[in-house]
Write a protein that holds these residues in place. Sequence first.
Motif, mmCIF file in Angstrom:
data_model
loop_
_atom_site.group_PDB
_atom_site.id
_atom_site.type_symbol
_atom_site.label_atom_id
_atom_site.label_comp_id
_atom_site.label_asym_id
_atom_site.label_seq_id
_atom_site.Cartn_x
_atom_site.Cartn_y
_atom_site.Cartn_z
ATOM 1 N N VAL A 27 0.729 -1.203 -0.221
ATOM 2 C CA VAL A 27 0.034 0.037 -0.006
ATOM 3 C C VAL A 27 0.885 1.360 -0.133
ATOM 4 N N ARG A 28 0.680 2.127 -1.001
ATOM 5 C CA ARG A 28 1.360 3.204 -1.202
ATOM 6 C C ARG A 28 0.620 4.491 -0.524
ATOM 7 N N LEU A 29 1.043 5.552 -0.140
ATOM 8 C CA LEU A 29 0.486 6.598 0.536
ATOM 9 C C LEU A 29 0.651 7.858 -0.483
ATOM 10 N N LEU A 30 -0.375 8.210 -0.917
ATOM 11 C CA LEU A 30 -0.284 9.793 -1.819
ATOM 12 C C LEU A 30 -0.747 10.797 -0.850
ATOM 13 N N ALA A 31 -0.037 11.725 -0.702
ATOM 14 C CA ALA A 31 -0.077 12.820 0.306
ATOM 15 C C ALA A 31 -0.986 13.853 -0.687
ATOM 16 N N VAL A 32 -2.464 14.101 -0.070
ATOM 17 C CA VAL A 32 -2.941 15.102 -1.043
ATOM 18 C C VAL A 32 -2.812 16.574 -0.460
ATOM 19 N N SER A 33 -2.108 17.220 -1.214
ATOM 20 C CA SER A 33 -1.704 18.546 -0.755
ATOM 21 C C SER A 33 -2.613 19.795 -1.374
ATOM 22 N N LYS A 34 -3.552 19.260 -1.713
ATOM 23 C CA LYS A 34 -4.317 20.650 -2.430
ATOM 24 C C LYS A 34 -4.863 21.426 -1.336
ATOM 25 N N THR A 35 -4.891 22.833 -1.870
ATOM 26 C CA THR A 35 -5.106 23.756 -1.097
ATOM 27 C C THR A 35 -3.980 24.660 -0.236
ATOM 28 N N PHE A 36 -2.868 23.497 -0.046
ATOM 29 C CA PHE A 36 -1.761 23.840 0.937
ATOM 30 C C PHE A 36 -0.637 24.081 0.023
ATOM 31 N N GLY A 37 0.238 25.051 0.593
ATOM 32 C CA GLY A 37 1.424 25.814 -0.210
ATOM 33 C C GLY A 37 2.488 24.873 -0.353
ATOM 34 N N PRO A 38 3.364 25.430 -1.231
ATOM 35 C CA PRO A 38 4.896 24.722 -1.319
ATOM 36 C C PRO A 38 5.231 24.427 0.066
ATOM 37 N N GLU A 39 5.200 25.315 1.063
ATOM 38 C CA GLU A 39 5.807 25.071 2.323
ATOM 39 C C GLU A 39 5.630 23.733 2.925
ATOM 40 N N ALA A 40 4.252 23.396 2.818
ATOM 41 C CA ALA A 40 3.780 22.374 3.132
ATOM 42 C C ALA A 40 4.429 21.007 2.928
ATOM 43 N N VAL A 41 4.263 21.083 1.337
ATOM 44 C CA VAL A 41 4.795 20.066 0.657
ATOM 45 C C VAL A 41 6.548 19.686 0.922
ATOM 46 N N LEU A 42 7.224 20.989 0.966
ATOM 47 C CA LEU A 42 8.801 20.566 1.209
ATOM 48 C C LEU A 42 9.044 20.055 2.754
ATOM 49 N N GLU A 43 7.945 20.570 3.523
ATOM 50 C CA GLU A 43 7.892 19.941 5.070
ATOM 51 C C GLU A 43 7.764 18.240 4.805
ATOM 52 N N ALA A 44 6.833 18.062 4.017
ATOM 53 C CA ALA A 44 6.441 16.446 3.635
ATOM 54 C C ALA A 44 7.878 15.638 3.089
ATOM 55 N N LEU A 45 8.472 16.408 2.364
ATOM 56 C CA LEU A 45 9.464 16.014 1.519
ATOM 57 C C LEU A 45 10.573 15.726 2.216
ATOM 58 N N ALA A 46 10.585 16.651 3.407
ATOM 59 C CA ALA A 46 11.775 16.301 4.288
ATOM 60 C C ALA A 46 11.725 15.469 4.963
ATOM 61 N N SER A 47 10.668 14.734 5.179
ATOM 62 C CA SER A 47 10.297 13.523 6.137
ATOM 63 C C SER A 47 10.355 12.244 5.046
ATOM 64 N N GLY A 48 10.724 12.420 3.772
ATOM 65 C CA GLY A 48 10.687 11.382 2.967
ATOM 66 C C GLY A 48 9.504 11.154 2.106
ATOM 67 N N GLN A 49 8.218 11.772 2.159
ATOM 68 C CA GLN A 49 7.112 11.631 1.497
ATOM 69 C C GLN A 49 7.529 11.812 -0.257
ATOM 70 N N ARG A 50 7.152 11.176 -1.049
ATOM 71 C CA ARG A 50 7.280 11.764 -2.388
ATOM 72 C C ARG A 50 6.340 11.877 -3.366
ATOM 73 N N ALA A 51 5.170 11.108 -3.043
ATOM 74 C CA ALA A 51 4.096 11.217 -3.883
ATOM 75 C C ALA A 51 2.902 12.249 -3.374
ATOM 76 N N PHE A 52 2.506 13.167 -4.172
ATOM 77 C CA PHE A 52 1.596 14.273 -3.711
ATOM 78 C C PHE A 52 0.461 14.095 -4.897
ATOM 79 N N GLY A 53 -0.789 14.570 -4.438
ATOM 80 C CA GLY A 53 -2.111 14.843 -5.272
ATOM 81 C C GLY A 53 -2.588 15.983 -5.076
ATOM 82 N N GLU A 54 -2.954 16.216 -6.271
ATOM 83 C CA GLU A 54 -3.475 17.729 -6.448
ATOM 84 C C GLU A 54 -4.770 17.749 -7.296
ATOM 85 N N ASN A 55 -5.765 18.480 -6.767
ATOM 86 C CA ASN A 55 -7.319 18.455 -7.518
ATOM 87 C C ASN A 55 -7.332 19.461 -8.690
#
Length: 238
Positions: A27-55
């Motif tokens: 099971v893979r985790l897609l982090a749905v970052s819609k409505t959140f800014g690039p800073e939030a994505v960066l924070e997730a990237l820094a903890s190893g998350q790589r797949a992001f979903g946008e609506n």
Amino acid sequence: MIVDKLQAVQARILAACAEAGREAAAVRLLAVSKTFGPEAVLEALASGQRAFGENYIQEGVEKILAIRDMAAETLAATAAGPVEWHCIGPVQSNKTRLVAEYFDWVQSVDRLKIAQRLSEQRPENLPPLQVCLQVNIDGGSNKAGVSPQEALALASEVAQLPRLQLRGLMSIPEPAPDFVAACALHQRAAALFDQINQAGVLAQPMDTLSMGMTADLEAAIHAGSTMVRVGTAIFGRR
Ligand SMILES: *Cc1c(COP(=O)(O)O)cnc(C)c1O
């Protein structure tokens, strides 16, 4: 902190896999970052998350470009591979070019015409666009998604488009009153997934069953989900 919430979601996935007798790696985790800014994505990237979903496609493209500029150091510091962007929202004809040029995956294809445009517009220098068909599994009348009856025909046509790779199905069932009811809905999508794979029309079997969100990821994993799409539990309320 996003890093703590990510860990909590990963723990939920692990527990659900153990409960269902499935391997955690299934099971893979897609982090749905819609409505959140690039800073939030960066924070997730820094903890190893790589797949992001946008609506929303325009918002997604802006974030993709911002992250390209900002993330080189973060990516180098955590050796977890490149960022992977998934379009999970409605795609109108006038937005297919942006999806084809900027995203790695699109999970919300429900019409052949959109798939054809995506294939034609996928740039030569990029790998094929990875595609899931969105299925309207519970028949909500004003909901997006191909009907279960039409899914096999659409899958066999999409699988033949040269610049797309058909990976699977995506579903967003209505909220269910309890775990058992949620499992039953997700099992309908899982049965359709198996049926299409076994119909003998695909040269390569689908490997992705994208279902389960913050509220129902345990039920989705119980029913066979291979990718959960989680927003609220990682980034907070929208
Ligand atoms: C917003 C969204 C999600 C995430 O939902 P949460 O309940 O916030 O986890 C997942 N999939 C799709 C298609 C979405 O639009």
